[in-house]
Design an enzyme around this catalytic site. Structure first.
Site, PDB file in Angstrom:
ATOM      1  N   ASP A 180      -9.865   3.021   2.036  1.00  0.00           N
ATOM      2  CA  ASP A 180     -10.022   2.381   3.357  1.00  0.00           C
ATOM      3  C   ASP A 180     -10.650   3.360   4.360  1.00  0.00           C
ATOM      4  O   ASP A 180     -11.588   3.014   5.084  1.00  0.00           O
ATOM      5  CB  ASP A 180      -8.666   1.926   3.910  1.00  0.00           C
ATOM      6  CG  ASP A 180      -8.189   0.623   3.281  1.00  0.00           C
ATOM      7  OD1 ASP A 180      -9.038  -0.184   2.854  1.00  0.00           O
ATOM      8  OD2 ASP A 180      -6.960   0.414   3.218  1.00  0.00           O
ATOM      9  N   LYS A 236       0.805  -1.233   0.000  1.00  0.00           N
ATOM     10  CA  LYS A 236       0.000   0.000   0.000  1.00  0.00           C
ATOM     11  C   LYS A 236       0.841   1.288   0.000  1.00  0.00           C
ATOM     12  O   LYS A 236       0.432   2.291  -0.571  1.00  0.00           O
ATOM     13  CB  LYS A 236      -0.949   0.022   1.202  1.00  0.00           C
ATOM     14  CG  LYS A 236      -2.104  -0.959   1.069  1.00  0.00           C
ATOM     15  CD  LYS A 236      -3.091  -0.794   2.208  1.00  0.00           C
ATOM     16  CE  LYS A 236      -4.139  -1.880   2.177  1.00  0.00           C
ATOM     17  NZ  LYS A 236      -5.230  -1.700   3.132  1.00  0.00           N
TER      18      LYS A 236
HETATM   19  N1  NAP Z   1     -12.360  -3.878   7.476  1.00  0.00           N
HETATM   20  C1  NAP Z   1     -11.540  -3.437   6.541  1.00  0.00           C
HETATM   21  O1  NAP Z   1     -11.954  -3.077   5.430  1.00  0.00           O
HETATM   22  C2  NAP Z   1     -10.070  -3.290   6.832  1.00  0.00           C
HETATM   23  C3  NAP Z   1      -9.266  -2.483   6.012  1.00  0.00           C
HETATM   24  C4  NAP Z   1      -7.897  -2.366   6.318  1.00  0.00           C
HETATM   25  C5  NAP Z   1      -7.383  -3.040   7.422  1.00  0.00           C
HETATM   26  N2  NAP Z   1      -8.203  -3.829   8.174  1.00  0.00           N
HETATM   27  C6  NAP Z   1      -7.671  -4.547   9.344  1.00  0.00           C
HETATM   28  O2  NAP Z   1      -7.042  -3.609  10.199  1.00  0.00           O
HETATM   29  C7  NAP Z   1      -6.073  -4.276  10.993  1.00  0.00           C
HETATM   30  C8  NAP Z   1      -4.793  -3.443  11.039  1.00  0.00           C
HETATM   31  O3  NAP Z   1      -4.252  -3.301   9.754  1.00  0.00           O
HETATM   32  P1  NAP Z   1      -3.016  -2.299   9.510  1.00  0.00           P
HETATM   33  O4  NAP Z   1      -2.725  -2.357   8.060  1.00  0.00           O
HETATM   34  O5  NAP Z   1      -3.249  -0.984  10.154  1.00  0.00           O
HETATM   35  O6  NAP Z   1      -1.846  -3.052  10.324  1.00  0.00           O
HETATM   36  P2  NAP Z   1      -0.483  -2.422  10.877  1.00  0.00           P
HETATM   37  O7  NAP Z   1      -0.044  -1.292  10.020  1.00  0.00           O
HETATM   38  O8  NAP Z   1       0.416  -3.578  11.096  1.00  0.00           O
HETATM   39  O9  NAP Z   1      -0.899  -1.800  12.325  1.00  0.00           O
HETATM   40  C9  NAP Z   1      -1.354  -2.623  13.364  1.00  0.00           C
HETATM   41  C10 NAP Z   1      -1.590  -1.781  14.626  1.00  0.00           C
HETATM   42  O10 NAP Z   1      -2.156  -2.630  15.612  1.00  0.00           O
HETATM   43  C11 NAP Z   1      -1.358  -2.586  16.807  1.00  0.00           C
HETATM   44  N3  NAP Z   1      -1.340  -3.919  17.430  1.00  0.00           N
HETATM   45  C12 NAP Z   1      -1.151  -5.112  16.785  1.00  0.00           C
HETATM   46  N4  NAP Z   1      -1.209  -6.122  17.684  1.00  0.00           N
HETATM   47  C13 NAP Z   1      -1.436  -5.561  18.896  1.00  0.00           C
HETATM   48  C14 NAP Z   1      -1.591  -6.084  20.218  1.00  0.00           C
HETATM   49  N5  NAP Z   1      -1.535  -7.399  20.456  1.00  0.00           N
HETATM   50  N6  NAP Z   1      -1.818  -5.206  21.219  1.00  0.00           N
HETATM   51  C15 NAP Z   1      -1.860  -3.872  20.999  1.00  0.00           C
HETATM   52  N7  NAP Z   1      -1.726  -3.313  19.772  1.00  0.00           N
HETATM   53  C16 NAP Z   1      -1.518  -4.147  18.742  1.00  0.00           C
HETATM   54  C17 NAP Z   1       0.019  -2.184  16.344  1.00  0.00           C
HETATM   55  O11 NAP Z   1       0.692  -1.583  17.435  1.00  0.00           O
HETATM   56  P3  NAP Z   1       2.288  -1.354  17.432  1.00  0.00           P
HETATM   57  O12 NAP Z   1       2.510  -0.062  16.698  1.00  0.00           O
HETATM   58  O13 NAP Z   1       2.641  -1.280  18.862  1.00  0.00           O
HETATM   59  O14 NAP Z   1       2.898  -2.545  16.718  1.00  0.00           O
HETATM   60  C18 NAP Z   1      -0.315  -1.184  15.207  1.00  0.00           C
HETATM   61  O15 NAP Z   1      -0.611   0.082  15.736  1.00  0.00           O
HETATM   62  C19 NAP Z   1      -5.903  -5.676  10.376  1.00  0.00           C
HETATM   63  O16 NAP Z   1      -6.593  -6.589  11.182  1.00  0.00           O
HETATM   64  C20 NAP Z   1      -6.581  -5.546   9.019  1.00  0.00           C
HETATM   65  O17 NAP Z   1      -7.117  -6.769   8.591  1.00  0.00           O
HETATM   66  C21 NAP Z   1      -9.534  -3.951   7.924  1.00  0.00           C
END
Ligand code: NAP
Length: 284
Positions: A106, A70
């Site tokens: 998104d 992305k």
């Molecule tokens: N519904 C939809 O259309 C849609 C669209 C896009 C994404 N999503 C979902 O959104 C989620 C995140 O995606 P992303 O691209 O933003 O991922 P990302 O860039 O890897 O960010 C993940 C975030 O979650 C935090 N995190 C992960 N595990 C954690 C835990 N055990 N405890 C506390 N904080 C935690 C991370 O914190 P740290 O900074 O401390 O690592 C980071 O801030 C995914 O599940 C994805 O499938 C859904």
């Protein structure tokens, strides 16, 4: 039936086989009688540039972009929509006679999902997480008129970086919070809570949510971006507190609807996407 005239759309990612976008877009193309097809393309990081050049050369009309491309994709595009530029990530590309243009749907998807329940105008928003989804949601919700955004993240530096970007690029009222007392206090008079972390996502459905019933109130709108399961641990806690919950499935539907609009100029009924998605999610 695919013919020489069929328009080709798709999604690039690594992995890509789990994506539900081919299902939603193909059902919508069929229901609306459009001679288009949507296919998944497994593209590795090292092949991103050549994949984009190849897609353009072969007349592909549009692509969705998912993890891990992305952000990296931006440098290979001819133009980037201002909101996607601010977010720093693209999940939708349109190819036409002017070349390639990138968009981010998104954040739009999340805002549309929330606006089914409440307006975001002047609202106090708390966001859990500071990754890609948090960036998309926080920029877009502020662009749509939210009053303030507070970011609570496990790694404080990332919340501070996002706060800095929101303040510098939008002049926004933005804060960075820790996951303890700060968050609890901020939620007392918040209007909207958005979880952008993967906590509670299948198979970790019993993982404890960052926010529990005692930290929520009736009138709070809680949007979890996780869509599998449909009712996450966070949404169960929200229900107990009398808060209104929104599944991540809605965001997934609306990000697809917005991409479809960008590519075809047609606003598809969201129900077409939602019915296709729900049928599939029930099987998972
Ligand atoms: N519904 C939809 O259309 C849609 C669209 C896009 C994404 N999503 C979902 O959104 C989620 C995140 O995606 P992303 O691209 O933003 O991922 P990302 O860039 O890897 O960010 C993940 C975030 O979650 C935090 N995190 C992960 N595990 C954690 C835990 N055990 N405890 C506390 N904080 C935690 C991370 O914190 P740290 O900074 O401390 O690592 C980071 O801030 C995914 O599940 C994805 O499938 C859904």
């Amino acid at each position: 039936m695919i013919t020489g005239k069929t328009g080709v759309f798709g999604i690039i990612g690594d992995p890509v086989e789990h994506s539900l976008s081919p299902l939603m877009h193909n059902v919508a193309f069929k229901k609306l009688g459009l001679d288009n097809v949507y296919v998944p393309f497994h593209v590795k990081k090292s092949d991103l540039q050549s994949a984009l050049m190849g897609a353009e050369s072969m007349g592909v009309k549009g692509l969705n972009v998912t993890i891990p491309h992305k952000t990296a994709v931006i440098k290979y595009l001819d133009a980037v929509d201002p909101a996607a530029e601010l977010i720093g990530a693209v999940n939708t590309i349109k190819f036409d006679e002017n070349g390639s243009e990138g968009y981010n749907t998104d954040g739009m998807g999340a805002v549309k999902a929330i606006e089914e329940v409440t307006s975001v105008k002047n609202k106090k928003v708390v966001i859990l997480g500071a990754g890609g989804a948090a960036r998309a949601v926080s920029f877009q919700i502020l662009l749509e008129g939210a009053g303030s955004v507070s970011i609570a993240n496990r790694t404080p530096d990332k919340a501070v970086k996002l706060r800095k970007d929101l303040r510098e690029k939008l002049g926004a009222d933005a804060k960075a919070l820790d996951l303890g007392f700060d968050l609890e206090e901020e939620l007392e008079n918040a209007d909207i809570l958005v979880n952008t972390t993967p906590i509670g996502m299948y198979p970790n459905v019993n993982q404890k949510p960052l926010v529990t019933e005692d930290m929520m109130h009736a009138g709070l709108v809680v949007n979890d971006v996780v869509y599998n399961p449909l009712k996450t641990g966070l949404l169960k806690e929200a229900e107990k507190a009398g808060a209104e919950g929104i599944s991540g499935a809605k965001m997934l539907v609306y990000q697809g609807v917005e991409a479809f609009k960008i590519w075809t100029g047609i606003e598809p009924p969201a129900d077409i996407f939602e019915d296709a998605l729900m049928e599939e999610l029930k099987k998972l």
